[in-house]
Design a protein around this motif. Sequence first.
Motif, mmCIF file in Angstrom:
data_model
loop_
_atom_site.group_PDB
_atom_site.id
_atom_site.type_symbol
_atom_site.label_atom_id
_atom_site.label_comp_id
_atom_site.label_asym_id
_atom_site.label_seq_id
_atom_site.Cartn_x
_atom_site.Cartn_y
_atom_site.Cartn_z
ATOM 1 N N PRO A 443 0.840 -1.200 0.000
ATOM 2 C CA PRO A 443 0.000 0.000 0.000
ATOM 3 C C PRO A 443 0.873 1.247 0.000
ATOM 4 C CG PRO A 443 -0.746 -1.575 1.659
ATOM 5 C CD PRO A 443 0.591 -2.046 1.168
ATOM 6 N N ARG A 444 0.574 2.204 -0.868
ATOM 7 C CA ARG A 444 1.408 3.392 -1.031
ATOM 8 C C ARG A 444 0.582 4.632 -0.700
ATOM 9 N NH1 ARG A 444 6.278 2.578 -0.937
ATOM 10 N NH2 ARG A 444 6.822 4.175 -2.442
ATOM 11 N N PRO A 445 0.425 4.957 0.572
ATOM 12 C CA PRO A 445 -0.396 6.120 0.915
ATOM 13 C C PRO A 445 0.276 7.425 0.529
ATOM 14 C CG PRO A 445 0.670 5.242 2.874
ATOM 15 C CD PRO A 445 0.976 4.283 1.750
ATOM 16 N N THR A 446 -0.543 8.384 0.154
ATOM 17 C CA THR A 446 -0.101 9.755 -0.053
ATOM 18 C C THR A 446 -1.044 10.660 0.727
ATOM 19 O OG1 THR A 446 -1.480 10.092 -2.014
ATOM 20 C CG2 THR A 446 0.743 9.219 -2.367
ATOM 21 N N ALA A 447 -0.623 11.895 0.968
ATOM 22 C CA ALA A 447 -1.463 12.817 1.720
ATOM 23 C C ALA A 447 -2.771 13.072 0.981
ATOM 24 C CB ALA A 447 -0.711 14.126 1.958
ATOM 25 N N ASN A 448 -2.699 13.297 -0.324
ATOM 26 C CA ASN A 448 -3.918 13.529 -1.096
ATOM 27 C C ASN A 448 -4.796 12.284 -1.133
ATOM 28 O OD1 ASN A 448 -3.149 16.157 -1.679
ATOM 29 N ND2 ASN A 448 -2.146 15.601 -3.601
ATOM 30 N N GLY A 449 -4.156 11.127 -1.242
ATOM 31 C CA GLY A 449 -4.925 9.892 -1.253
ATOM 32 C C GLY A 449 -5.645 9.636 0.058
ATOM 33 N N LEU A 498 -10.177 -10.166 -3.879
ATOM 34 C CA LEU A 498 -9.391 -10.953 -4.818
ATOM 35 C C LEU A 498 -9.187 -10.204 -6.138
ATOM 36 C CD1 LEU A 498 -10.943 -14.485 -4.189
ATOM 37 C CD2 LEU A 498 -8.578 -13.809 -3.755
ATOM 38 N N VAL A 499 -10.230 -9.521 -6.597
ATOM 39 C CA VAL A 499 -10.083 -8.712 -7.806
ATOM 40 C C VAL A 499 -9.036 -7.616 -7.578
ATOM 41 C CG1 VAL A 499 -11.244 -7.070 -9.331
ATOM 42 C CG2 VAL A 499 -12.392 -9.184 -8.673
ATOM 43 N N GLY A 500 -9.114 -6.967 -6.409
ATOM 44 C CA GLY A 500 -8.127 -5.940 -6.088
ATOM 45 C C GLY A 500 -6.727 -6.507 -5.976
ATOM 46 N N LEU A 501 -6.609 -7.716 -5.407
ATOM 47 C CA LEU A 501 -5.297 -8.348 -5.261
ATOM 48 C C LEU A 501 -4.676 -8.631 -6.620
ATOM 49 C CD1 LEU A 501 -3.241 -9.763 -3.285
ATOM 50 C CD2 LEU A 501 -4.464 -11.871 -3.805
ATOM 51 N N VAL A 502 -5.462 -9.199 -7.522
ATOM 52 C CA VAL A 502 -4.950 -9.497 -8.859
ATOM 53 C C VAL A 502 -4.559 -8.202 -9.575
ATOM 54 C CG1 VAL A 502 -5.517 -10.470 -11.110
ATOM 55 C CG2 VAL A 502 -6.239 -11.647 -9.028
ATOM 56 N N ALA A 503 -5.398 -7.169 -9.443
ATOM 57 C CA ALA A 503 -5.074 -5.885 -10.072
ATOM 58 C C ALA A 503 -3.775 -5.311 -9.511
ATOM 59 C CB ALA A 503 -6.226 -4.897 -9.868
ATOM 60 N N ALA A 504 -3.594 -5.436 -8.195
ATOM 61 C CA ALA A 504 -2.364 -4.923 -7.582
ATOM 62 C C ALA A 504 -1.141 -5.680 -8.068
ATOM 63 C CB ALA A 504 -2.471 -5.006 -6.060
ATOM 64 N N HIS A 505 -1.267 -6.991 -8.212
ATOM 65 C CA HIS A 505 -0.134 -7.785 -8.666
ATOM 66 C C HIS A 505 0.184 -7.519 -10.129
ATOM 67 C CE1 HIS A 505 -0.637 -10.955 -5.239
ATOM 68 N NE2 HIS A 505 -0.028 -9.848 -4.838
ATOM 69 N N VAL A 506 -0.833 -7.322 -10.945
ATOM 70 C CA VAL A 506 -0.594 -6.956 -12.347
ATOM 71 C C VAL A 506 0.118 -5.605 -12.412
ATOM 72 C CG1 VAL A 506 -1.696 -6.320 -14.521
ATOM 73 C CG2 VAL A 506 -2.489 -8.324 -13.254
ATOM 74 N N GLU A 507 -0.328 -4.682 -11.586
ATOM 75 C CA GLU A 507 0.304 -3.364 -11.539
ATOM 76 C C GLU A 507 1.763 -3.459 -11.118
ATOM 77 O OE1 GLU A 507 -1.694 0.434 -9.857
ATOM 78 O OE2 GLU A 507 -0.469 -0.360 -8.218
ATOM 79 N N LEU A 508 2.047 -4.356 -10.198
ATOM 80 C CA LEU A 508 3.411 -4.490 -9.680
ATOM 81 C C LEU A 508 4.387 -5.055 -10.708
ATOM 82 C CD1 LEU A 508 2.848 -5.716 -6.039
ATOM 83 C CD2 LEU A 508 4.038 -3.654 -6.737
ATOM 84 N N LEU A 519 -4.578 3.472 -3.915
ATOM 85 C CA LEU A 519 -5.926 3.241 -3.379
ATOM 86 C C LEU A 519 -5.861 2.397 -2.116
ATOM 87 C CD1 LEU A 519 -9.003 3.475 -3.697
ATOM 88 C CD2 LEU A 519 -8.929 1.406 -5.108
ATOM 89 N N MET A 520 -5.028 1.364 -2.143
ATOM 90 C CA MET A 520 -4.862 0.543 -0.943
ATOM 91 C C MET A 520 -4.275 1.366 0.201
ATOM 92 S SD MET A 520 -3.445 -3.133 -2.306
ATOM 93 C CE MET A 520 -4.543 -4.325 -3.074
ATOM 94 N N GLY A 521 -3.370 2.258 -0.112
ATOM 95 C CA GLY A 521 -2.795 3.103 0.933
ATOM 96 C C GLY A 521 -3.813 4.040 1.533
ATOM 97 N N ALA A 522 -4.800 4.484 0.728
ATOM 98 C CA ALA A 522 -5.799 5.423 1.222
ATOM 99 C C ALA A 522 -6.890 4.737 2.019
ATOM 100 C CB ALA A 522 -6.431 6.168 0.045
ATOM 101 N N LEU A 523 -7.150 3.470 1.742
ATOM 102 C CA LEU A 523 -8.246 2.772 2.430
ATOM 103 C C LEU A 523 -7.709 1.569 3.200
ATOM 104 C CD1 LEU A 523 -10.903 3.016 -0.427
ATOM 105 C CD2 LEU A 523 -10.831 4.320 1.702
ATOM 106 N N LEU A 766 -7.449 2.802 9.670
ATOM 107 C CA LEU A 766 -8.003 2.617 8.331
ATOM 108 C C LEU A 766 -8.682 1.254 8.196
ATOM 109 C CD1 LEU A 766 -5.204 4.151 6.072
ATOM 110 C CD2 LEU A 766 -7.501 5.040 6.456
ATOM 111 N N VAL A 767 -8.055 0.218 8.761
ATOM 112 C CA VAL A 767 -8.668 -1.114 8.722
ATOM 113 C C VAL A 767 -10.023 -1.088 9.414
ATOM 114 C CG1 VAL A 767 -8.456 -3.485 9.513
ATOM 115 C CG2 VAL A 767 -6.470 -2.318 8.583
ATOM 116 N N SER A 768 -10.086 -0.465 10.583
ATOM 117 C CA SER A 768 -11.338 -0.420 11.346
ATOM 118 C C SER A 768 -12.410 0.371 10.602
ATOM 119 C CB SER A 768 -11.090 0.198 12.723
ATOM 120 O OG SER A 768 -10.096 -0.516 13.425
ATOM 121 N N LEU A 769 -12.069 1.572 10.145
ATOM 122 C CA LEU A 769 -13.047 2.410 9.461
ATOM 123 C C LEU A 769 -13.534 1.761 8.165
ATOM 124 C CD1 LEU A 769 -11.739 6.074 9.848
ATOM 125 C CD2 LEU A 769 -13.848 5.104 10.756
#
Length: 823
Positions: A443-449, A498-508, A519-523, A766-769
């Motif tokens: 997860p790559r959080p940014t301030a704007n994210g 799982l869809v998000g996981l596959v998308a993240a791995h493709v991105e990587l 997105l993962m960093g923001a949520l 973030l996990v709780s919210l």
Amino acid sequence: MPLPSSTRPGRLPRAALLVLTAVVLVLLAVPAQAASQTATDADRPLPAPGAPWFGPQLDWETDSADDYQERLGSSAALYGQRVAYPLTPDSRFFLQRLVRQSAAQGAVPVLSLEPSLPLAELTEEHAAELAEELAGLHDELGTTYLLRFAPEMNGTWYPWGQQPDAYVAAFRRLAEVVHADSPSAAMVWSPVYGAGYPYGAAYGDVDPDREADVETLDTDGNRRLDAGDDPYGPFWPGPDAVDWVGLTLYHFGPDRGRIDNELDDPAAGGETGDVETSTGFETDVAPRAGAFRARLNEVYGYGTGGGRRPFYERFAERYDKPLLVDTGAVWLPDPEGDPELRIKRTWWRQVLRADTDWPLIGGILWVEERRREAEVRDRTVDWRATRTERLAEALLSDLEGEVDLGSVTPPAEATEVPDGDAPGPGADGAAPSPPLPATAVLPRPTANGLAAGAGALLVVLALAWLVGRRRPDWGYASADLAPSGRDARLDAARGLLLVGLVAAHVELLATTEGPVAHLMGALVGPEAFLVVAGVAVALQHESVAAHAGALAAASARWALAARYWVLTVLVALVVLGLSYLPGTAATAVTRWLPGAAGVDLYERSAPLLEYPPPWWAVRELFELRTIPWPLSMLGLIVVLSVLAPFVVAALRASLWWAVLPLSWTAYAAGVLWTPDWTTGTWETAYPPLLWQVVLVHAIVLTHHRHDLASLLTRPRVRLVAGSLLGLVAVAWSALTLTAAVGDAALADRLVELASGRELPAVRLLLVSLTSLTAWLLLTRCWRPLASTVARPLAEVGARGTTVLAGQVLLLVLLAAVVPGVPG
């Protein structure tokens, strides 16, 4: 009649021979010249944007590149060393040792050339001798170099300090020879950060009589060398001589201030430097948020007078030169002050994340030494970031995705025997190998994210509340259970993950800075899998226990853990087989980070194909050490699935009051002390003592869901719980918006607390919210979701095992057929 001289026998062949020889020499010179230019471009690679090279500056008398790689668990892209210049027999020996060890890892040697003669006495012959040595090593090993000539030349603590005219002349003299004779070497101009300039009360001052060139240094013309003068400009050798710019930026601690720091010209009756004094630094204090950013903005440490135009803008940005940062965080080996990990990690995280706003940062050289420092009253301090296993693991965890750890050039075969004894074989006949780097979705959080994610959570919460009041018929009911008795909401949530996981791995495959990672960093990122797993554990255990008993329920969970383990081992073997097939791109899932950076997770896998395979290779496979990086999290799921039935058994005995404190105690132990339970790749990626806290709380809440639901039927309890959730969401949204809009220090702090696999406070928030918001949305808005996206997602979620195995093959296929994807 005599023949003309031009046609006499013997003269014509000789003249023709001379002409032919001249033509051949010209023809040979042209391709040689072109080849030289081509070699210049090829032999001086540059770091990719957003992926600066990282490495240590070692004490080469007591340390080595191999030892550092073993401590860190990864190779490095840079290795630094101080080298006496002109070359002496000793400095030549250490230079060769550095270059050969660096070349074995494909790393770039950073040579800090420290003049042992006055600058004016450094000749072209000295430069030619160095260039010849570097060119010869390049021809043999293919390595490239960064040459930091007389670094920190604007300070007063080196003999070559504050002599701008002599320094510029010596730099240009060396650069001209190096560029001509050793094009694989890049010249680095590297002053020290300007706060405190002119360093009249410097620590370790070697020129108290002030024989420096005050006239040239007096850039504001007031006949004094003071804080109003330019700390960099007089020393600038010019863009044609400089290939990289550098800056020394250390964290010592808050500076208590200097007394009479100005340097009056002694010729005009001023005081000499031995009169000025300093009260020193307050050591062992963790850096404040935004401290490194303030240095790059040239505002840190300049007092009320403010800073100057930033070094980065003046030299890196203006001339389009990569920036090499020489840095470290000081720690005194005593019990006073902040903990070592906090001091060093806070600093290196700020340094590693700076390239987002300063993209020309091309290299980071961390001081990996233990030495005496004049800045801390000549005490011995420890700069090392791999001093302990815990420090090294924390560093490697933060390095991944932030920097390039090599190889910059193709690794060369080692040509020297390392100092000391080679590692002896273990009990199974295999040499112990270094721990592998953490491999996981990052997860790559940014301030704007974070601000956008907080706003989205707030909107969804408001929507769920509004739908619950206006359309109660849209809510989830027991009739919506699947025929198998599965909760469709749980399957839909798992399917989305799982869809998000596959998308993240493709991105990587291409980048660590893509939209899915942000997105993962923001949520929420991979932590959500443990939330869903905890809910599933509690529901399934309860269902099986009601029909077959608690032991059967525990056995079912252990059988599931075994299936996950077998799946991981089988996929690892399939990938190993694919790696030997021509035309495949198995390295896309066996080598972590885009561009084949980092460590090959399958580097010790070849013996598995022997018959019979050696036990040590089988053991590493069974320990989930030799596995594709996209399956890293399954190791954590396997281990926690084995422990989960014991948690449920304690809850069935009404011991929730003991389970939660034990979980938080384990979390605290993981923060303070990270044990190395196995050598598995997954463990470094997802430390089990830390990550269990998410799973345990999900199990506890699900196990007591009926009690919680009964409580929420009370209007006052519901009002208080809803108001508290809303207030937290609003406060978080306001806080992140403030950070994103203009509070850089707050932004850095929030990003720091939302990053990393240590699950710091903001990640747990973030996990709780996110979990509560998702549960409310699925519960209050289930009917419209079920008729649109929820059903296909639930189908995916119900086939999670197939998706996890199939995605590895998908990644290998994509890497083979998509142009530009490393494979």
